[in-house]
Design a protein around this motif. Structure first.
Motif, mmCIF file in Angstrom:
data_model
loop_
_atom_site.group_PDB
_atom_site.id
_atom_site.type_symbol
_atom_site.label_atom_id
_atom_site.label_comp_id
_atom_site.label_asym_id
_atom_site.label_seq_id
_atom_site.Cartn_x
_atom_site.Cartn_y
_atom_site.Cartn_z
ATOM 1 N N UNK A 4 35.994 47.431 37.765
ATOM 2 C CA UNK A 4 34.633 46.950 37.566
ATOM 3 C C UNK A 4 34.631 45.544 36.967
ATOM 4 N N UNK A 5 35.433 45.345 35.942
ATOM 5 C CA UNK A 5 35.456 44.030 35.290
ATOM 6 C C UNK A 5 36.021 42.964 36.225
ATOM 7 N N UNK A 6 36.993 43.329 37.045
ATOM 8 C CA UNK A 6 37.555 42.371 38.003
ATOM 9 C C UNK A 6 36.507 41.968 39.035
ATOM 10 N N UNK A 7 35.704 42.936 39.441
ATOM 11 C CA UNK A 7 34.679 42.664 40.455
ATOM 12 C C UNK A 7 33.501 41.879 39.878
ATOM 13 N N UNK A 8 33.026 42.288 38.692
ATOM 14 C CA UNK A 8 31.822 41.671 38.119
ATOM 15 C C UNK A 8 32.136 40.394 37.336
ATOM 16 N N UNK A 9 33.337 40.322 36.765
ATOM 17 C CA UNK A 9 33.732 39.140 35.986
ATOM 18 C C UNK A 9 35.092 38.641 36.473
ATOM 19 N N UNK A 10 35.159 38.112 37.701
ATOM 20 C CA UNK A 10 36.437 37.738 38.302
ATOM 21 C C UNK A 10 37.192 36.648 37.543
ATOM 22 N N UNK A 44 26.659 44.627 28.244
ATOM 23 C CA UNK A 44 27.358 44.849 29.518
ATOM 24 C C UNK A 44 28.785 44.306 29.441
ATOM 25 N N UNK A 45 28.943 43.126 28.860
ATOM 26 C CA UNK A 45 30.283 42.541 28.706
ATOM 27 C C UNK A 45 31.167 43.423 27.824
ATOM 28 N N UNK A 46 30.573 43.961 26.741
ATOM 29 C CA UNK A 46 31.331 44.832 25.829
ATOM 30 C C UNK A 46 31.808 46.084 26.562
ATOM 31 N N UNK A 47 30.951 46.634 27.415
ATOM 32 C CA UNK A 47 31.331 47.829 28.172
ATOM 33 C C UNK A 47 32.424 47.535 29.193
ATOM 34 N N UNK A 48 32.451 46.308 29.682
ATOM 35 C CA UNK A 48 33.500 45.903 30.628
ATOM 36 C C UNK A 48 34.786 45.496 29.915
ATOM 37 N N UNK A 205 25.870 48.842 36.786
ATOM 38 C CA UNK A 205 24.767 48.085 36.191
ATOM 39 C C UNK A 205 23.490 48.918 36.144
ATOM 40 N N UNK A 206 23.213 49.638 37.234
ATOM 41 C CA UNK A 206 21.999 50.465 37.287
ATOM 42 C C UNK A 206 22.052 51.583 36.249
#
Length: 234
Positions: A4-10, A44-48, A205-206
């Motif tokens: 998830x983190x790689x996809x949302x925060x590459x 959201x960043x903390x969860x990632x 995210x949803x």
């Protein structure tokens, strides 16, 4: 969370696009932004498990462009068909109203009357209410500028459009205008990312937004920011 983190925060950092032009959503400065959208981005960043970076703009249009150009990973915008072509949105987390201001001596008293031939409405270019009014007005004309109230003044227009909180403030500070209290639209503010993300990322995210509405996070963030008139979306 790795995929998830790689996809949302590459880049290894969650780059969040923040619209400081909407005082309900964000306050402060580009160096020190605050408000509901900033709190949501941090959560959201903390969860990632990644750091967050804020890209701050003075208009939704610029925030949207940062998202679609690849400069940002996350945006906080009103759901609109014109944006949904490029952005995958969560359910709304807050609902804001769009209202009109008119000169004190204007004959216009209702939303329906505003949509009449010869009526010009000042809007902030690229805002949710610009997109909505452009799509729905039958007779009135939209006039765009950096701020709806500024173009209303500069071009001596019949109506200024905006979100309720700043328009109410504008009316309170100017005794030659009055509020048309009835709302012309409900603006549904949501979290978004580009549509090329993995389905699991969009679902994350949803689910996160749904949880943060249910557990009181969104309401608390709005109250901390002094936005007592903003309504948490159902």
């Amino acid at each position: 969370m790795t995929s998830l983190s790689t996809d949302l925060a590459p880049t290894g950092v969650l780059r969040a696009s923040i619209n400081l032009g909407n005082p309900v959503l964000a306050q402060g400065t580009p160096e020190q932004p605050a408000g509901i959208t900033v709190d949501l981005a941090r959560e959201i960043a903390a969860r990632l498990g990644v750091p967050v970076e804020f890209l701050c703009f003075d208009a939704a249009r610029k925030s949207f462009e940062a998202m679609t150009s690849g400069a940002a990973d996350l945006c906080f915008l009103a759901i609109d068909p014109a944006r949904e072509a490029e952005v995958a949105f969560t359910a709304p987390y807050v609902v804001i109203e769009g209202v009109y201001a008119v000169p004190k001596d204007s004959p216009l008293t209702t939303v329906a009357e505003v949509d009449s031939p010869g009526v010009r409405i000042g809007v902030k270019q690229g805002s949710a209410y610009d997109l909505f009014l452009t799509r729905t007005l039958q007779n009135a004309t939209v006039v765009r500028g950096p701020e709806g109230t500024d173009v209303f003044r500069a071009e001596d227009l019949e109506v200024a459009a905006g979100i309720r909180q700043p328009i109410t403030k504008f009316v309170a500070e100017n005794n030659d205008v009055r509020l048309v209290d009835e709302r012309f639209m409900q603006i549904q503010q949501a979290v978004g990312t580009t549509k090329d993300r993995q389905p699991e990322t969009v679902q994350f995210l949803r689910d996160t937004v749904d949880e943060l509405k249910a557990n009181g996070f969104v309401a608390d963030a709005l109250h901390r920011a002094g936005q007592f008139d903003a309504t948490v979306a159902p």
